[in-house]
Design a protein around this motif. Structure first.
Motif, short mmCIF file in Angstrom:
data_model
loop_
_atom_site.label_atom_id
_atom_site.label_comp_id
_atom_site.label_asym_id
_atom_site.label_seq_id
_atom_site.Cartn_x
_atom_site.Cartn_y
_atom_site.Cartn_z
N CYS A 27 0.83 -1.21 0.00
CA CYS A 27 0.00 0.00 0.00
C CYS A 27 0.86 1.25 0.00
N GLU B 140 -8.09 -3.11 7.49
CA GLU B 140 -9.14 -2.14 7.17
C GLU B 140 -8.59 -0.72 7.16
N GLY C 85 -7.29 0.38 3.67
CA GLY C 85 -8.20 0.58 2.54
C GLY C 85 -8.07 -0.45 1.43
#
Length: 383
Positions: A23, A43, A46
């Motif tokens: 990420c 979570e 994203g």
């Protein structure tokens, strides 16, 4: 356009660290998670969740479709039976490879599959020929014992000795059967540690509570380790620039030298090309007692006594734990599988290939990385 990456085992220790790095690299990340998986940390990042497990081909196909890279991390390190290992570690490799093949068939992407195996699949280091005529009973456990063994290399035919190792080796063979159809790489880490690791936590707790460090068996063996941050970096580099398997990556190379040479290595080892296979390890390979000293310093204990537990004691503990496991239907930390591995070292592997072909060598000492791990444990109040 951001690359799409699918990660199995995303909610696990290594998986969460890998997903975070992906990420940060602005990848579009899909995570395979079960209904019972703790998704709290994921979570926050994203990511896209795909609900299922490694036995569910439909969920795997959904994740692999349109993905550029698939990281297969899902696996079983503790189990009730040897068959449980096979169902997850062997059959899981077959299922994820099948899913990648289906994704490729649909024509949108040709995913690169990077699968995490284990040093256990390769087996312990073998004694080199020079020392084969000398009894190891005289080994005092000093650094001189290191030269008696050849660190495992990617060119050696695997010789797993435990149910876990055999299941990982079986998974590798499943992947080999897809090598002519897919782009696949296999990564074999040794002992993994780092922030968030619950398997290493008992060692840190033991040393914090008591000034002793237990060494299994009579011999103080060398071990290879890998910090989770280094493993993540190696996985990403392999996905970007690594070798890929070929159908005969693990086929023994029958040459005249292999059969008749006086060379130490060719007489002692069954050699293969090892193409597409990597050991992922720190360049330091300390004695287990020295590892204990580093851990003790990291948790604030300056002096520690290393105690050797006789093989019968280790075996006895393994047998008791095995009965307990069968009775409670719950995996335990030291079952027969771990007993076999604990008494069969040294567990050391070469870093030559990742240093030469991936230009990777850890920039930190093992002590610095263990200290960071201990500090994280303290910060989270796990210790």
């Amino acid at each position: 356009m951001a690359r799409t990456v699918f990660v199995t085992g995303a909610s696990g220790f290594v998986g969460q660290n890998l997903v975070k790095r992906l990420c940060q690299n602005e990848m579009k990340v899909r995570c395979l998670v079960r209904k019972s998986s703790n998704r709290t940390e994921l979570e926050k990042l994203g990511v896209e969740f795909i609900e299922g497990d490694i036995s569910n081909r439909e969920s795997l196909i959904s994740g692999a479709t349109d993905s550029n890279v698939v990281f297969h991390l899902a696996g079983l390190t503790r189990s009730i039976t040897a068959n449980d290992f096979m169902q997850v570690n062997r059959d899981g490799c077959r299922n994820i490879a099948f899913a990648c093949l289906e994704a490729k068939r649909k024509g949108k992407t040709d995913p690169i599959l990077v699968s995490v195996s284990s040093l256990s699949a390769a087996g312990p280091a073998s004694k080199n020929e020079f020392w084969s005529n000398y009894s190891s009973s005289s080994d005092s456990g000093g650094q001189s014992s290191f030269s008696k063994y050849n660190p495992k290399e990617e060119t050696e035919i695997p010789c797993p000795i435990s149910p876990y190792g055999k299941s990982k080796w079986a998974g590798e063979k499943e992947l080999i059967s897809f090598a002519d159809k897919l782009s696949i790489s296999i990564v074999r880490p040794p002992f993994i540690f780092g922030e968030g690791d619950r398997l290493s936590l008992p060692l840190f707790k033991m040393v914090k509570k008591l000034p002793i460090f237990l060494i299994p068996g009579y011999f103080n063996q060398h071990y290879s380790f890998v910090y989770v941050g280094d493993l993540v970096e190696i996985l990403i580099r392999i996905s970007e620039q690594g070798e890929r398997l070929v159908p005969d990556s693990l086929t023994k190379i029958e040459t005249q030298n292999d059969l008749n040479s006086d060379s130490i290595e060719t007489r002692k080892r069954a050699i293969c090309s090892g193409q597409g296979i990597y050991f992922a390890s720190h360049w330091e390979r300390p004695l287990f007692s020295d590892f204990g000293k580093i851990v003790s310093q990291a948790v604030g204990r300056q002096k520690i006594i290393s105690l050797r537990c006789p093989p019968l004691g280790v075996i006895g503990t393994g047998i008791v734990q095995e009965f307990w496991k069968k009775a409670t239907k719950r995996p335990v930390s030291l079952d027969w599988n771990k007993t076999i591995e604990a008494l069969s070292g040294p567990w050391i592997c070469s870093t030559q290939k990742i240093e030469q072909s991936l230009a990777f060598r850890s920039k930190e000492s093992l002590q610095e990385q263990i200290q960071r791990t201990a500090d994280w444990y303290f910060g989270q109040k796990w210790i």
